[in-house]
Design a protein around this motif. Structure first.
Motif, short mmCIF file in Angstrom:
data_model
loop_
_atom_site.label_atom_id
_atom_site.label_comp_id
_atom_site.label_asym_id
_atom_site.label_seq_id
_atom_site.Cartn_x
_atom_site.Cartn_y
_atom_site.Cartn_z
N VAL A 218 0.35 -50.79 -48.86
CA VAL A 218 -0.30 -49.49 -49.04
C VAL A 218 -0.84 -49.02 -47.70
O VAL A 218 -1.69 -49.70 -47.09
CB VAL A 218 -1.45 -49.59 -50.07
CG1 VAL A 218 -2.16 -48.24 -50.20
CG2 VAL A 218 -0.93 -50.04 -51.43
N ASP A 219 -0.33 -47.89 -47.22
CA ASP A 219 -0.85 -47.32 -45.98
C ASP A 219 -2.24 -46.75 -46.20
O ASP A 219 -3.17 -47.00 -45.43
CB ASP A 219 0.08 -46.22 -45.46
CG ASP A 219 1.34 -46.78 -44.83
OD1 ASP A 219 1.42 -48.00 -44.61
OD2 ASP A 219 2.26 -45.98 -44.55
N LYS A 220 -2.38 -45.95 -47.27
CA LYS A 220 -3.67 -45.35 -47.58
C LYS A 220 -3.59 -44.67 -48.94
O LYS A 220 -2.51 -44.51 -49.51
CB LYS A 220 -4.09 -44.34 -46.52
CG LYS A 220 -3.16 -43.15 -46.35
CD LYS A 220 -3.69 -42.22 -45.26
CE LYS A 220 -2.78 -41.04 -45.01
NZ LYS A 220 -3.31 -40.12 -43.98
N VAL A 221 -4.74 -44.26 -49.45
CA VAL A 221 -4.83 -43.47 -50.68
C VAL A 221 -5.51 -42.16 -50.33
O VAL A 221 -6.53 -42.14 -49.64
CB VAL A 221 -5.61 -44.21 -51.78
CG1 VAL A 221 -5.79 -43.32 -53.00
CG2 VAL A 221 -4.89 -45.50 -52.18
N ILE A 222 -4.90 -41.06 -50.78
CA ILE A 222 -5.45 -39.73 -50.49
C ILE A 222 -5.97 -39.08 -51.76
O ILE A 222 -5.50 -39.40 -52.87
CB ILE A 222 -4.42 -38.83 -49.79
CG1 ILE A 222 -3.18 -38.63 -50.68
CG2 ILE A 222 -4.03 -39.43 -48.45
CD1 ILE A 222 -2.15 -37.65 -50.10
N TYR A 223 -6.93 -38.16 -51.61
CA TYR A 223 -7.59 -37.54 -52.76
C TYR A 223 -7.65 -36.02 -52.58
O TYR A 223 -7.63 -35.50 -51.47
CB TYR A 223 -9.02 -38.07 -52.92
CG TYR A 223 -9.11 -39.56 -53.09
CD1 TYR A 223 -9.03 -40.14 -54.35
CD2 TYR A 223 -9.26 -40.40 -51.99
CE1 TYR A 223 -9.12 -41.52 -54.53
CE2 TYR A 223 -9.34 -41.78 -52.15
CZ TYR A 223 -9.27 -42.34 -53.42
OH TYR A 223 -9.34 -43.69 -53.58
N SER A 224 -7.73 -35.33 -53.72
CA SER A 224 -7.97 -33.89 -53.71
C SER A 224 -8.88 -33.53 -54.88
O SER A 224 -8.66 -33.98 -56.01
CB SER A 224 -6.66 -33.10 -53.83
OG SER A 224 -6.92 -31.72 -53.99
N ASP A 225 -9.89 -32.71 -54.61
CA ASP A 225 -10.80 -32.25 -55.66
C ASP A 225 -10.35 -30.92 -56.27
O ASP A 225 -11.02 -30.38 -57.14
CB ASP A 225 -12.21 -32.07 -55.08
CG ASP A 225 -12.84 -33.40 -54.69
OD1 ASP A 225 -12.62 -34.39 -55.42
OD2 ASP A 225 -13.54 -33.47 -53.67
N LYS A 226 -9.21 -30.40 -55.82
CA LYS A 226 -8.72 -29.13 -56.36
C LYS A 226 -8.25 -29.26 -57.80
O LYS A 226 -8.29 -28.29 -58.57
CB LYS A 226 -7.58 -28.59 -55.49
CG LYS A 226 -8.02 -28.07 -54.13
CD LYS A 226 -6.85 -27.48 -53.38
CE LYS A 226 -7.28 -26.92 -52.03
NZ LYS A 226 -8.22 -25.79 -52.16
#
Length: 423
Positions: A218-226
């Motif tokens: 896993v490189d990273k986890v991204i998030y969005s509050d939209k």
């Protein structure tokens, strides 16, 4: 509603209403006189019964009720797929124990016995993703994990542990991997981040893990509050996400079918060359003009296919009465993500709530095959992308159409309308 505990109940309810299908086309304006694309073309077909699905190879011009008599049987919770000359099934029992099987295809015939099998215990593994001839992934929805396997031997090669990426800040109890796409040797996989299993409520914000398919890290986890949690953890088509011709990635959130106040549905985007959500773009289908109205409260059911030029053929509706499984209220639609519109497919009548739609782009990329059922019966239809016309391909009188998979080899993963090689 607990999708994991009650999925078989949903399927049984849907099948009970469809077993009496009479093949009457009066519920649709589809033409039965137009010829099929090629009546001799083989497809991987699956038909759902009360507690089973029957799968095998067949033509759309065949007699469906007789065809299923020679098909293989599997549990009805799970997926079927075709890849690199083999049929794959990944099915789970009501205890969440899953079996992945590979059946070889030779001379247009599928072997009766599996050439390889592997089991997953208690993790509700029901989604497959193929990388290439040397690697595939199985997503374990209740195991907070993704397993890499050799597609031929089904030998497990690596396990990607996602338990460290549970969104505790949002109150999540499990990461629950779901819809995924592969771009530039990276798999972008949605994490549903379940906060309530009893009510099947996913997390309040979008969460996507980016995994290097060469290293299985896993490189990273991204998030969005939209929007709320994107993608789906179900087995319907693994297509609440796609990559368009520009290389942009799109994920959809149905906001747990809008049952939760404050949750927002909509499409979000990860632009080509980027590994973060586009902060300046969102498309809320609740705000789109639909069926003569300027706004609506419908959401996209998991299941559908990208058909090119920013358009997605999907399944649209709402649960006016969440406890009424007998309402035929879900409508097939074409969603224009670029222009932010939703159009009803007029020649197909609405179908049943929680009916797992079988929606697949055909091998030529010019039409969509659609499993359909309503009070008058069941059928498989073809939607012509250019003209928007619908024609009936097959009456379905035993159970209901579940998967209609063309026997093709993709040369890329969902990059626009894929170039394919017909087997």
């Amino acid at each position: 509603m607990n999708l994991f505990k009650n999925k078989l109940t949903f399927a049984a309810l849907a099948s009970t209403m469809m077993l009496a299908a009479c093949g009457d086309d009066s519920s649709s304006n589809a033409s039965s006189d137009e010829p099929s694309k090629e009546s001799g073309d083989l497809y991987l077909l699956s038909f759902m019964m009360e507690t089973s699905q029957f799968f095998g190879l067949g033509t759309l011009s065949g007699n469906q009720s007789k065809m299923v008599e020679d098909f293989n049987e599997a549990a009805n919770t799970g997926a079927v797929a075709y890849f690199d000359g083999s049929v794959y099934t990944l099915v789970a029992d009501d205890g969440g124990n899953s079996t992945l099987s590979r059946y070889e295809v030779k001379d247009d015939k599928m072997s009766e016995k599996a050439a390889a099998t592997v089991k997953f215990t208690g993790t509700n593994a029901i989604m497959m993703k193929f990388v290439d001839g040397d690697k595939m992934y199985v997503e374990e929805a209740l195991g907070d994990a993704i397993t890499a396997l050799d597609p031929k031997t089904l030998k497990k090669m690596a396990t990607i542990d996602l338990s460290g990426y549970i969104d505790e800040e949002s109150g999540a109890m499990s990461s629950v991997p779901g819809s995924a796409v592969i771009r530039d040797d990276k798999m972008f996989v949605s994490l549903n981040q379940f906060v309530d299993f009893d009510q099947a409520i996913a997390g309040p914000r979008a969460s996507v893990a980016i995994i290097d398919v060469k290293t299985d890290k896993v490189d990273k986890v991204i998030y969005s509050d939209k929007v709320a949690a994107v993608g789906g953890m179900d087995d319907m088509n693994n297509t609440a996400s796609f990559v368009d011709e520009k290389g942009d990635i799109y994920f959809y959130s149905n906001a747990s079918y809008s049952f939760i106040e404050g949750y927002q549905e909509g499409w979000v985007r990860i632009k080509k060359g980027k590994e973060e959500f586009d902060k300046d773009w969102v498309f809320r289908m609740h705000d789109a003009a639909y069926d003569g109205k300027k706004s609506n409260n419908n959401s996209l059911m998991v299941g559908g296919t990208y058909i090119g030029d920013g358009k997605f053929f999907g399944f649209f509706g709402n649960f006016a009465d969440p406890n009424n499984w007998y309402d035929y209220e879900w409508q097939y639609v074409v969603v224009d993500i670029y222009n932010k519109t939703v159009e009803k497919v007029k020649d197909l009548s609405p179908t049943i709530s929680w009916f797992a739609p079988s929606i697949h782009l055909d091998a030529d990329g010019k039409s969509v095959l659609v499993g359909h059922a309503d009070k008058k019966g069941g059928a498989i239809y073809r939607y012509d992308i250019e003209s928007g016309k619908v024609s009936k391909e097959m009456d379905v009188t035993t159970g209901n159409a579940y998967y209609i998979v063309p026997l093709i080899e993709y040369t890329c993963d969902l990059c626009g309308k894929p170039e394919v090689v017909k087997k």
